[in-house]
Design a protein around this motif. Structure first.
Motif, short mmCIF file in Angstrom:
data_model
loop_
_atom_site.label_atom_id
_atom_site.label_comp_id
_atom_site.label_asym_id
_atom_site.label_seq_id
_atom_site.Cartn_x
_atom_site.Cartn_y
_atom_site.Cartn_z
N ILE A 56 11.63 0.52 -22.73
CA ILE A 56 11.76 1.76 -21.98
C ILE A 56 10.48 2.09 -21.23
O ILE A 56 10.52 2.68 -20.13
N GLN A 57 9.33 1.68 -21.77
CA GLN A 57 8.07 1.96 -21.08
C GLN A 57 7.98 1.18 -19.77
O GLN A 57 7.37 1.65 -18.80
N ASP A 58 8.58 0.00 -19.74
CA ASP A 58 8.64 -0.75 -18.48
C ASP A 58 9.38 0.06 -17.42
O ASP A 58 8.96 0.12 -16.26
N TYR A 59 10.48 0.68 -17.82
CA TYR A 59 11.26 1.49 -16.88
C TYR A 59 10.47 2.70 -16.39
O TYR A 59 10.62 3.15 -15.26
N LYS A 60 9.62 3.24 -17.25
CA LYS A 60 8.89 4.46 -16.91
C LYS A 60 7.64 4.20 -16.08
O LYS A 60 7.33 4.95 -15.15
N THR A 61 6.90 3.16 -16.39
CA THR A 61 5.61 2.92 -15.73
C THR A 61 5.52 1.60 -14.99
O THR A 61 4.55 1.34 -14.28
N GLY A 62 6.53 0.76 -15.13
CA GLY A 62 6.52 -0.52 -14.42
C GLY A 62 5.80 -1.61 -15.18
O GLY A 62 5.28 -1.41 -16.28
N GLY A 176 7.54 -1.89 -10.03
CA GLY A 176 7.86 -0.56 -10.55
C GLY A 176 6.67 0.26 -10.96
O GLY A 176 6.83 1.25 -11.70
N THR A 177 5.48 -0.06 -10.48
CA THR A 177 4.27 0.63 -10.92
C THR A 177 3.94 1.86 -10.07
O THR A 177 2.99 2.58 -10.38
N MET A 178 4.67 2.08 -8.98
CA MET A 178 4.56 3.31 -8.18
C MET A 178 3.15 3.53 -7.61
O MET A 178 2.70 4.67 -7.45
N GLN A 189 9.10 6.42 -6.92
CA GLN A 189 9.89 6.74 -8.12
C GLN A 189 9.85 5.59 -9.11
O GLN A 189 9.82 4.41 -8.73
N SER A 190 9.89 5.93 -10.37
CA SER A 190 9.96 4.90 -11.40
C SER A 190 11.34 4.23 -11.35
O SER A 190 12.30 4.77 -10.79
N ILE A 191 11.42 3.06 -11.93
CA ILE A 191 12.71 2.38 -12.04
C ILE A 191 13.69 3.26 -12.82
O ILE A 191 14.88 3.35 -12.49
N LEU A 192 13.19 3.95 -13.82
CA LEU A 192 14.03 4.82 -14.62
C LEU A 192 14.63 5.94 -13.77
O LEU A 192 15.84 6.22 -13.84
N ALA A 193 13.80 6.54 -12.91
CA ALA A 193 14.28 7.64 -12.07
C ALA A 193 15.25 7.16 -11.02
O ALA A 193 16.15 7.91 -10.61
N GLN A 194 15.12 5.94 -10.54
CA GLN A 194 16.02 5.41 -9.52
C GLN A 194 17.40 5.08 -10.11
O GLN A 194 18.38 5.01 -9.36
N ASP A 195 17.45 4.84 -11.39
CA ASP A 195 18.70 4.60 -12.10
C ASP A 195 19.52 3.44 -11.52
O ASP A 195 20.71 3.59 -11.23
N PRO A 196 18.89 2.26 -11.33
CA PRO A 196 19.68 1.12 -10.86
C PRO A 196 20.56 0.58 -11.99
O PRO A 196 20.29 0.79 -13.17
N LYS A 197 21.63 -0.12 -11.60
CA LYS A 197 22.52 -0.72 -12.60
C LYS A 197 21.83 -1.91 -13.27
O LYS A 197 21.08 -2.66 -12.63
#
Length: 212
Positions: A56-62, A176-178, A189-197
């Motif tokens: 999940i941290q990858d999704y949040k900070t890349g 995804g590091t923004m 936006q983080s990957i988490l915020a973009q909500d890709p499938k």
């Protein structure tokens, strides 16, 4: 009588030799110089980069750069050159379901020159002051083979021709590091915020050098 005729002939030959003009001759040796254009680019390491988001941290900070996400490139050129670089698909498409997409500028990179030649900051077309080691990431752009729109990170200048020891650099990838900054900022936006499938998203990064 024969002796008289022979003596006269010899005397005539000697007299003719005494009054003959000097003789000169000329030969020509053509010399040509053919300069064959040499323009080669090779990815010698890191030819396949795979970012796996499994925390999940990858999704949040890349996922930041490391040796595992680094491509090493060398150029051999007999003339000054410039490099065009970009992805072949924007956005990236899913391999499980082609309708799934992920924006290309989630992929970021910096450049680290490792060869003898180093290019001054003013020679970069992307607006970021790349030095021998740059810490500002840029979002990847679509490859269009047009300098005005490609992600061209350097323009050739006098003296940037040379062999692979002269022209060597590393592309330091991140995802995804923004990271903000530069003409092509990474996605804010983080990957988490973009909500890709969930999917595996792919594109090929094209590198093309041209002589100047």
């Amino acid at each position: 009588m024969k002796k008289t005729i022979l003596a006269s002939a010899i005397a005539l030959i000697l007299a003719g030799s005494a009054i003959a003009q000097p003789v000169s001759d000329r030969a020509v040796i053509p010399i040509g110089v053919t300069l064959v254009q040499i323009l080669r680019i090779h990815v010698i390491d890191g030819g396949n980069i795979e970012f796996v988001f499994d925390h999940i941290q990858d999704y949040k900070t890349g996922i930041a750069n490391s040796a595992f996400y680094t491509s090493k490139v060398v150029v051999a050129s007999s003339t000054n050159w410039e490099l065009h670089m970009g992805g072949d698909a924007s956005p990236m498409t899913g391999t499980d379901l082609p309708g799934n997409t992920l924006l290309l500028n989630n992929i970021g990179f910096t450049i680290n020159f490792t060869g003898v030649n180093t290019i001054a900051a003013t020679n970069y077309a992307m607006g970021v002051p790349y030095a021998n080691s740059n810490v500002t990431a840029n979002g990847l752009k679509l490859f269009t083979d047009a300098m005005a729109t490609d992600g061209v990170f350097l323009n050739g200048v006098a003296g940037d021709g040379g062999d692979i020891a002269d022209n060597a650099f590393s592309i330091l990838w991140q995802c995804g590091t923004m990271v903000a900054g530069g003409t092509n900022a990474m996605n804010a936006q983080s990957i988490l915020a973009q909500d890709p499938k969930p999917d595996r998203y792919v594109c090929n990064v094209e590198l093309e050098i041209e002589n100047l």
